[in-house]
Design an enzyme around this catalytic site. Structure first.
Site, PDB file in Angstrom:
ATOM      1  CE  LYS A   1      -3.828  -2.380   2.212  1.00  0.00           C
ATOM      2  NZ  LYS A   1      -4.743  -2.543   3.358  1.00  0.00           N
TER       3      LYS A   1
ATOM      4  CD  GLN B   1      -3.553  -4.348   6.442  1.00  0.00           C
ATOM      5  OE1 GLN B   1      -3.808  -3.250   5.930  1.00  0.00           O
ATOM      6  NE2 GLN B   1      -3.748  -5.471   5.787  1.00  0.00           N
TER       7      GLN B   1
ATOM      8  CG  ASP C   1      -9.610  -0.327   5.294  1.00  0.00           C
ATOM      9  OD1 ASP C   1      -9.214  -0.696   4.172  1.00  0.00           O
ATOM     10  OD2 ASP C   1      -8.965  -0.491   6.349  1.00  0.00           O
TER      11      ASP C   1
HETATM   12  N1  L34 Z   1      -7.884  -2.715   7.472  1.00  0.00           N
HETATM   13  N2  L34 Z   1      -7.180  -4.810   6.818  1.00  0.00           N
HETATM   14  C1  L34 Z   1      -7.649  -3.587   6.500  1.00  0.00           C
HETATM   15  N3  L34 Z   1      -7.904  -3.229   5.219  1.00  0.00           N
HETATM   16  C2  L34 Z   1      -7.683  -4.089   4.209  1.00  0.00           C
HETATM   17  O1  L34 Z   1      -7.990  -3.761   2.945  1.00  0.00           O
HETATM   18  C3  L34 Z   1      -7.169  -5.350   4.501  1.00  0.00           C
HETATM   19  N4  L34 Z   1      -6.847  -6.274   3.513  1.00  0.00           N
HETATM   20  C4  L34 Z   1      -7.066  -7.692   3.763  1.00  0.00           C
HETATM   21  C5  L34 Z   1      -6.384  -8.012   5.106  1.00  0.00           C
HETATM   22  N5  L34 Z   1      -6.557  -6.983   6.111  1.00  0.00           N
HETATM   23  C6  L34 Z   1      -6.948  -5.706   5.832  1.00  0.00           C
HETATM   24  C7  L34 Z   1      -5.815  -6.100   2.664  1.00  0.00           C
HETATM   25  O2  L34 Z   1      -5.209  -5.047   2.549  1.00  0.00           O
HETATM   26  C8  L34 Z   1      -6.353  -8.314   2.554  1.00  0.00           C
HETATM   27  N6  L34 Z   1      -5.548  -7.248   1.984  1.00  0.00           N
HETATM   28  C9  L34 Z   1      -4.590  -7.407   0.960  1.00  0.00           C
HETATM   29  C10 L34 Z   1      -3.755  -6.369   0.539  1.00  0.00           C
HETATM   30  C11 L34 Z   1      -2.793  -6.551  -0.450  1.00  0.00           C
HETATM   31  C12 L34 Z   1      -2.660  -7.767  -1.037  1.00  0.00           C
HETATM   32  C13 L34 Z   1      -3.479  -8.807  -0.642  1.00  0.00           C
HETATM   33  C14 L34 Z   1      -4.437  -8.624   0.347  1.00  0.00           C
HETATM   34  C15 L34 Z   1      -1.583  -7.957  -2.057  1.00  0.00           C
HETATM   35  O3  L34 Z   1      -0.793  -7.096  -2.287  1.00  0.00           O
HETATM   36  N7  L34 Z   1      -1.494  -9.154  -2.670  1.00  0.00           N
HETATM   37  C16 L34 Z   1      -0.473  -9.528  -3.633  1.00  0.00           C
HETATM   38  C17 L34 Z   1       0.479 -10.558  -3.092  1.00  0.00           C
HETATM   39  C18 L34 Z   1       1.010 -10.275  -1.745  1.00  0.00           C
HETATM   40  C19 L34 Z   1       2.044 -11.274  -1.264  1.00  0.00           C
HETATM   41  O4  L34 Z   1       3.061 -11.426  -1.950  1.00  0.00           O
HETATM   42  O5  L34 Z   1       1.829 -11.898  -0.212  1.00  0.00           O
HETATM   43  C20 L34 Z   1      -1.159 -10.155  -4.833  1.00  0.00           C
HETATM   44  O6  L34 Z   1      -0.618 -10.081  -5.924  1.00  0.00           O
HETATM   45  O7  L34 Z   1      -2.234 -10.739  -4.639  1.00  0.00           O
END
Ligand code: L34
Length: 293
Positions: A52, A96, A119
């Site tokens: 982020k 988060q 969010d």
């Molecule tokens: N408050 N908590 C709050 N807001 C959110 O919007 C979230 N979420 C979920 C978990 N807790 C939270 C996220 O940010 C899930 N989530 C989230 C954010 C980013 C990614 C996945 C889930 C992400 O960047 N995914 C990458 C891979 C990441 C890795 O390498 O582990 C992708 O390509 O899917």
């Protein structure tokens, strides 16, 4: 089979956001400012929050990361939220999740000013979402809608099966896809752990949205030919021969579902990418004062 390329979509959206930032600056304004509160050292949360912050940098937003150890007191956390609510330099912020067990997540969420709740987790935003009023949409559902729009996936009259009923994904995406709008006008079924015959529901689905948190749970024999498979799950499974010691996979078994799917999101590189840019879209809206006027 076609891959629904979340990374490319995220790049496109970031380019559009960067242009908006340029315009704001040309008019003498300051860039949008997102703050994120990260408690403890939950491994996945570290990665997500880092993504982020990096994403903010890429589009020219200002970002502030506030870190506290896992044993931070609830009162201190509520105090941080109170300060962010007051801080006129901060357009929007997130705490988060998950939080450590001794902290009441609901209490923290309720303490966030809905006008800064980028969010979209506060009940005021959830309620507005459910009634079709202006609101911050939760980032993952908003990201799914954006994917559907940009790939021009038809939803009207389609059978959508959502697997999972969480407050942040399953429930809101079900509401959004049944609204009288595009994307929307779908017939939505919510399935969960007490559903009697999940494969029976899944085999009727034109679009599946999987948000259960069980690695590779949905297999090829459970879906119909031509299905659009949207995988919200990001699971770490042990993989001793890899550098990190784990690999990422979704709730959908990519190997067996992808040959039958007309479109499928990969993990990583799918929905997660859109979750991050949707948060930026909300932050821009906050900076412009578009939702709460
Ligand atoms: N408050 N908590 C709050 N807001 C959110 O919007 C979230 N979420 C979920 C978990 N807790 C939270 C996220 O940010 C899930 N989530 C989230 C954010 C980013 C990614 C996945 C889930 C992400 O960047 N995914 C990458 C891979 C990441 C890795 O390498 O582990 C992708 O390509 O899917």
């Amino acid at each position: 089979m076609n891959i629904l390329d979340g990374r490319q979509l995220a790049r496109d959206i970031r380019a559009e956001l960067a242009e908006e930032v340029t315009k704001i600056k040309e008019k003498g304004g300051r860039p949008p400012h997102l703050a994120a509160v990260l408690v403890g050292d939950h491994p996945a949360s570290q990665v997500y929050v880092r993504n982020k912050v990096r994403s903010c940098e890429k589009v020219g937003f200002r970002s502030t990361l506030i870190r506290r150890p896992a044993d931070v007191g609830e009162a201190e956390l509520l105090d941080i939220v109170g300060q962010l609510n007051q801080d006129e330099e901060v357009d929007g912020f997130i705490v988060q999740l998950p939080l450590p067990g001794h902290i009441d997540e609901e209490k923290v969420t309720l303490a966030i000013n809905p006008e800064k709740d980028v969010d979209g987790f506060h009940p005021v935003n959830f309620g507005r979402m459910a009634q079709g009023l202006p609101c911050y949409l939760p980032a993952t559902p908003a990201g799914i809608l954006e994917m559907i729009r940009r790939y021009e996936i038809q939803t009207e009259g389609k059978e959508v099966v959502v697997v999972g009923r969480s407050n942040i994904v399953g429930t809101p995406i079900s509401i959004l896809l049944s609204r009288k709008a595009y994307p929307g006008n779908a017939t939505v079924t919510i399935c969960h752990s007490r559903t009697k015959d999940l494969p029976d529901h899944l085999r009727r689905a034109d679009i599946i949205i999987a948000a259960i948190g069980i690695p590779e749970f949905i297999r090829g024999d459970m879906v119909k030919e031509g299905v659009v498979a949207i995988d919200v799950g990001i699971n770490r499974v042990e993989a001793p021969d890899t550098e990190k010691g784990y690999r990422l996979c979704g709730d959908i078994d990519f190997g067996s579902v992808s040959p039958k799917a007309s479109l499928i999101t990969p993990v990583p590189g799918g929905v997660g990418q859109l979750t991050v840019v949707s948060l930026l879209i909300n932050t821009l809206k906050a900076a412009k004062g578009e939702i709460y006027v």
